[in-house]
Design an enzyme around this catalytic site. Structure first.
Site: not given
Length: 457
Positions: A78, A87, A165, A289, A318, A339, A387, A414
């Site tokens: 890039c 990034c 991008c 996602q 969650y 949730e 999650d 994550c």
């Protein structure tokens, strides 16, 4: 007693052997036993760095010279990479990225969680790790008399003007290009954070990867958009697959991107996409996602770790909009999704109805309260799926799981650090860590997603 002073000061130059990567993708090394973080440095490299931050226990520096380069160092693809904060790892080969992400998970489990005997499997990567993001949200700003739309420069709110991008789906790039052209042609003002004035705050694109449907969202600081008709005409003419143009209104002086009010300018209020055999509606505010291809691999891994045979009861804490819950419901007897965010529960129920899934029930509430309540009502889960947000699970939720005692816990994370902390708590409360499968959901960045399996001892 005098406080111990750091061995260096700002503008000192130090030679470092880089031994690993930090949590934001920066190289980490030690000089005189003192930890130094250097953006752009890679494990195995020897570098000279000039220090620009010196604290009591660490310093940050910039590369002055690479004395010995890593064989995994590559030229970033890039042209905006050195300025942009989107990034962090384009200078590392993709093979190298997968190696360091596996090590990141392994190190977190061992050093933070003190977890032994948990097999960390090789990272599931992508065949083509470019143009994977199905969602774009880029800020707009005016600088030196011209409109900039793109990513923020690292650690600033200065907008880098980006034409293409290379981690975004091309439809999203096209939306960005058309909106910039429209703003230039019709003199549409970009939002100014300091004054609170202007029209366009952000530009969002969403792509249904399996359906080809595209949504453009213009986030504005006002209700009326000058030349809105011309914008609609230009987007319809130049964006293939466009099914929806939505205005999102956010008049607040805040860093939060989206407001609560949407207005459809063209087409539908949502687009459709599929994950596996399931279909989902995606609106401007929906959580979905951002890497569709890897999401299927992530969910397939969670399903494989749960090893359902059709007779199990599953609780999904969650649960969000119910995507993983519905995946599990295809193989389980009954799934309960919990949730605390009410709009997400509405979306989860709508998604279940759209897929004719009747064995998934969604509960709006705190999992720490609702899980024991389910147990008291006679619901005994065989599997609990977690999650949570990046910060990890609430301790009360983990304590409730330890009380409910499911045979298996499948944890989707994550953040390796919070995963390790939570797994340590569960290890101390009767569970054994069996294996962890990292999945590269975000190539070219330092982020890694992990699915971990724990079983009741």
């Amino acid at each position: 007693m005098a406080k111990e002073q750091p061995p260096f000061k700002i503008k000192d130059t130090v030679e470092l052997k880089i031994t690993g990567l930090g949590s934001s993708g920066e190289g980490v090394g030690k000089a005189k036993g003192f930890t130094v973080f250097v953006k752009g440095a890679l494990p195995g490299e020897t570098i000279l760095a000039e220090l620009f931050v010196v604290k009591k226990s660490y310093a940050s520096g910039k590369i002055v010279k690479i004395i010995e380069a890593s064989p995994q160092r590559v030229e970033p693809a890039c042209p905006f990479y050195n300025e942009c904060g989107g990034c962090q790892l384009q200078h590392l080969s993709y093979e190298g990225q997968l190696e360091v992400k596996r090590k990141q998970v392994q190190d977190a489990l061992e050093r933070i969680g003190h977890i032994a005997g948990c097999e960390v499997l090789p990272v599931i990567g992508m065949q083509n790790p470019w143009h994977y993001r199905n969602k774009m949200q880029f800020p707009a700003a005016k600088a030196d008399g011209k409109i900039n739309i793109g990513c923020y420069a690292a650690l600033t709110h200065n907008v880098i003007n980006i034409d293409d991008c290379i981690i975004q789906k091309q439809a999203n790039n096209r939306i960005m290009q058309v909106v910039r052209k429209w703003m230039d042609e019709f003199n549409i003002a970009a939002y100014d954070e300091t004054t609170g004035k202007g029209v366009v705050r952000h530009v969002m694109g969403r792509v249904g990867v399996r359906t080809g449907e595209v949504m453009a969202v213009i986030i504005t600081a006002c209700y009326d958009i000058p030349h809105a008709g011309e914008l609609v005409t230009m987007l319809k003419a130049e964006v293939n697959g466009l099914k929806s143009i939505v205005q999102n209104i956010n008049k607040k002086r805040t860093n939060i991107i989206m407001g609560s009010k949407n207005r459809v300018l063209y087409g539908k209020a949502s687009i459709k996409d599929k994950l596996g055999n399931l279909k989902f509606s995606i609106s401007p505010l929906s959580f979905f996602q951002v890497n569709s291809e890897q999401t299927e691999k992530l969910y397939d891994t969670a399903l494989a770790f749960a090893a359902l045979n059709g007779g199990e009861t599953v609780i999904d804490c969650y649960c969000g909009t119910g995507t993983i819950s519905l995946y599990l419901a295809q193989k389980a007897r009954q799934v309960y999704g919990i949730e605390i965010v009410e709009p997400a529960i509405k979306d989860a129920n709508a998604n279940a109805a759209a897929n004719n899934i009747t064995n998934a029930q969604f509960i709006c509430g705190d999992a720490a309260v609702e899980m024991p309540a389910l147990l008291n009502s006679g619901v005994a889960p065989d599997v609990v799926l977690l999650d949570p947000p990046r910060a990890g699970c609430d301790k009360k939720v983990l304590a409730a799981i330890a009380e409910v005692k499911p045979k298996k816990i499948v944890y989707v994370s994550c953040n390796p650090a919070s995963l390790a902390r939570d797994m340590a708590f569960l290890t101390d409360n009767g569970y054994q860590a069996i294996k962890a499968q990292p999945v590269d959901m975000f190539p070219m960045t330092h982020h890694v997603e992990t699915v971990a399996l724990m079983e009741l001892r």
